[in-house]
Write a protein that holds these residues in place. Structure first.
Motif, short mmCIF file in Angstrom:
data_model
loop_
_atom_site.label_atom_id
_atom_site.label_comp_id
_atom_site.label_asym_id
_atom_site.label_seq_id
_atom_site.Cartn_x
_atom_site.Cartn_y
_atom_site.Cartn_z
N GLY A 100 41.82 21.09 35.50
CA GLY A 100 42.39 19.76 35.67
C GLY A 100 43.57 19.77 36.63
N SER A 101 43.84 18.64 37.23
CA SER A 101 44.96 18.53 38.18
C SER A 101 46.30 18.68 37.45
CB SER A 101 44.93 17.17 38.89
OG SER A 101 43.73 17.02 39.62
N HIS A 102 47.25 19.29 38.16
CA HIS A 102 48.59 19.45 37.62
C HIS A 102 49.33 18.11 37.71
CE1 HIS A 102 52.66 20.96 37.05
NE2 HIS A 102 52.17 22.15 36.76
N GLY A 103 50.08 17.77 36.68
CA GLY A 103 50.87 16.55 36.71
C GLY A 103 52.00 16.63 37.73
N ASP A 104 52.30 15.52 38.37
CA ASP A 104 53.40 15.49 39.35
C ASP A 104 54.75 15.67 38.65
OD1 ASP A 104 51.68 15.09 41.46
OD2 ASP A 104 51.88 12.91 41.43
N ASN A 105 55.64 16.38 39.32
CA ASN A 105 57.00 16.51 38.80
C ASN A 105 57.73 15.18 38.88
OD1 ASN A 105 56.54 19.25 38.44
ND2 ASN A 105 57.61 19.86 40.29
N MET A 106 58.66 14.97 37.96
CA MET A 106 59.58 13.84 38.04
C MET A 106 60.87 14.35 38.67
SD MET A 106 61.00 10.90 37.65
CE MET A 106 59.76 9.93 36.80
N THR A 107 61.20 13.86 39.86
CA THR A 107 62.42 14.27 40.55
C THR A 107 63.46 13.16 40.45
OG1 THR A 107 61.19 15.68 42.11
CG2 THR A 107 63.43 15.03 42.73
N ILE A 108 64.61 13.50 39.88
CA ILE A 108 65.70 12.54 39.69
C ILE A 108 66.77 12.84 40.73
CG2 ILE A 108 67.40 11.63 38.07
CD1 ILE A 108 65.63 12.76 35.80
N LEU A 109 67.08 11.87 41.57
CA LEU A 109 68.09 12.06 42.61
C LEU A 109 69.47 11.66 42.10
CD1 LEU A 109 66.19 10.70 45.75
CD2 LEU A 109 66.39 13.06 44.96
N VAL A 110 70.45 12.51 42.39
CA VAL A 110 71.84 12.26 41.98
C VAL A 110 72.76 12.51 43.17
CG1 VAL A 110 71.40 12.87 39.56
CG2 VAL A 110 72.15 14.64 41.18
N PRO A 111 74.01 12.06 43.11
CA PRO A 111 74.93 12.31 44.23
C PRO A 111 75.29 13.79 44.35
CG PRO A 111 75.73 10.52 42.81
CD PRO A 111 74.61 11.18 42.09
N ILE A 112 75.60 14.21 45.56
CA ILE A 112 76.15 15.54 45.76
C ILE A 112 77.48 15.63 45.01
CG2 ILE A 112 77.06 17.17 47.47
CD1 ILE A 112 75.19 15.88 49.53
N GLY A 113 77.67 16.72 44.30
CA GLY A 113 78.89 16.88 43.50
C GLY A 113 78.66 16.62 42.02
N THR A 114 77.39 16.41 41.62
CA THR A 114 77.07 16.15 40.21
C THR A 114 76.90 17.47 39.45
OG1 THR A 114 75.95 14.07 40.75
CG2 THR A 114 75.43 15.08 38.62
N GLU A 115 77.54 17.56 38.30
CA GLU A 115 77.33 18.69 37.39
C GLU A 115 76.30 18.29 36.35
OE1 GLU A 115 81.46 21.31 37.34
OE2 GLU A 115 80.95 20.07 35.63
N VAL A 116 75.31 19.16 36.14
CA VAL A 116 74.23 18.91 35.19
C VAL A 116 74.40 19.85 34.01
CG1 VAL A 116 71.73 18.81 34.88
CG2 VAL A 116 72.72 18.30 37.13
N ARG A 117 74.49 19.29 32.81
CA ARG A 117 74.65 20.09 31.60
C ARG A 117 73.48 19.85 30.65
NH1 ARG A 117 80.13 21.77 30.66
NH2 ARG A 117 81.48 21.09 32.37
N PHE A 118 72.87 20.95 30.18
CA PHE A 118 71.77 20.83 29.23
C PHE A 118 71.64 22.14 28.45
CE2 PHE A 118 70.21 22.37 33.25
CZ PHE A 118 69.28 23.34 32.96
N LYS A 119 70.97 22.04 27.31
CA LYS A 119 70.78 23.21 26.46
C LYS A 119 69.61 24.05 26.97
CE LYS A 119 73.85 22.52 23.12
NZ LYS A 119 74.91 23.50 22.78
N GLY A 144 57.11 21.45 32.18
CA GLY A 144 55.88 20.81 31.71
C GLY A 144 55.07 21.73 30.82
N GLY A 145 54.26 21.12 29.96
CA GLY A 145 53.43 21.89 29.03
C GLY A 145 52.29 22.60 29.74
N ARG A 146 51.87 23.73 29.17
CA ARG A 146 50.75 24.49 29.73
C ARG A 146 49.44 23.79 29.42
NH1 ARG A 146 47.35 28.11 27.57
NH2 ARG A 146 48.48 28.07 25.60
N GLY A 195 51.49 20.23 32.81
CA GLY A 195 52.27 19.01 32.89
C GLY A 195 53.38 19.13 33.94
N GLY A 196 53.79 18.00 34.48
CA GLY A 196 54.83 17.99 35.50
C GLY A 196 56.21 18.28 34.93
N ASP A 197 57.02 19.03 35.70
CA ASP A 197 58.40 19.33 35.30
C ASP A 197 59.31 18.13 35.58
OD1 ASP A 197 57.47 21.91 34.81
OD2 ASP A 197 58.16 22.68 36.76
N VAL A 198 60.52 18.18 35.01
CA VAL A 198 61.56 17.22 35.37
C VAL A 198 62.63 17.98 36.15
CG1 VAL A 198 63.29 15.59 34.58
CG2 VAL A 198 61.12 15.78 33.36
N VAL A 199 62.88 17.52 37.37
CA VAL A 199 63.79 18.20 38.29
C VAL A 199 64.91 17.24 38.69
CG1 VAL A 199 63.99 19.34 40.54
CG2 VAL A 199 61.90 19.60 39.19
#
Length: 267
Positions: free
Chosen positions: A78-97, A119-121, A40-44
């Motif tokens: 099978g084909s690999h799913g495309d990644n989802m790329t989320i664009l943000v402004p320069i200077g953004t802090e990303v917080r996640f567990k 993404g899932g295997r 599965g595709g990653d989220v970036v």
């Protein structure tokens, strides 16, 4: 200005493995041929100079990676799913567990990115289950689900010069006079309620100047939206203290602002 948002992301699921047997005229007993599913595709999340604010996330807060494709015959993966790329402004802090701990990534330069959900295997096809005791397995594995995460995005403005000072000190007027920015100007405190950016051109060179809304005593404790304003000071290379020359007790006003900045960020 929207400078803090929460979004939810889900990476793509892996494709299922396939149960298949090769049956051809010249090879009627070809054996198991089911291929593996694609991942599965990653989220970036990636910083981009073309994105200036986080306002787009008020309309869309859920993002999903593409699922992997099912395995094919003749052991085709099978084909690999495309990644989802989320664009943000320069200077953004990303917080996640991550593994039970809060992970913080500072996207402080163009093109810097971080993967926030994997993404899932893909599942295993029956061709890989062949063993000496089982020459025709009827078993295939389902693809794994992709990770789901809640993400906090916080924008801290990047600027070369920051204008700081008490409310109604003339910061917005100075920005208007030296740049193309047109912040609201009026003769009363707290006319500016969000930072304003302007580009200053001097001798064929450009730099970015930001007008920080007026600070008051105890701003480092959050008084007068102090936290929302002070965090933008952290990213500026130079701070210019703007003072109203007609005000009373000017030295104490300068001391108060310097003290608030020091107490907010002791580094």
């Amino acid at each position: 200005m929207i400078d803090s948002v929460k979004i939810q992301v889900k990476a793509g699921a892996g494709g299922d493995g396939l149960v298949s047997f090769q049956r051809e005229a010249h090879n009627p007993q070809g054996g198991p041929s089911g291929g593996d599913g694609g991942g599965g595709g990653d989220v970036v999340i990636c910083s981009s100079k073309n994105i200036k604010t986080l306002s787009k996330f008020t309309k869309k807060r859920h993002f999903t990676g593409e699922n992997g494709m099912k395995g094919g015959t003749t052991k085709k993966r099978g084909s690999h799913g495309d990644n989802m790329t989320i664009l943000v402004p320069i200077g953004t802090e990303v917080r996640f567990k991550l593994d039970g701990k809060t992970n913080v990534v500072d996207l402080d330069s163009e093109g810097k990115q971080t993967t926030v959900a994997k993404g899932g295997r893909g599942g295993i096809g029956n061709a890989r289950y062949v063993s000496p005791t089982n020459q025709e397995p009827l078993l295939a594995e389902s693809g794994e689900q992709g990770q789901t995460k809640k993400i906090n995005l916080e924008l801290k403005l990047l600027a070369d010069v920051g204008l700081i000072g008490m409310p109604n000190a003339g910061k917005s007027s100075l920005l208007r006079s030296v740049s193309s920015a047109r912040p609201r100007v009026a003769n009363y405190p707290f006319t500016t309620l969000e930072p304003n950016l302007g580009t200053v051109t001097f001798k064929n060179q450009e730099f970015v100047m930001v007008d920080i809304p007026g600070l008051i005593k105890s701003a480092h404790k959050g008084v007068g939206l102090g936290h929302a304003f002070l965090k933008h000071v952290q990213r500026t290379r130079i701070l210019i203290h703007v003072v109203d020359g007609t005000a009373n007790d000017i030295p104490s006003k300068i001391f108060d602002i310097n003290e608030e900045i020091k107490l907010f960020d002791k580094q």
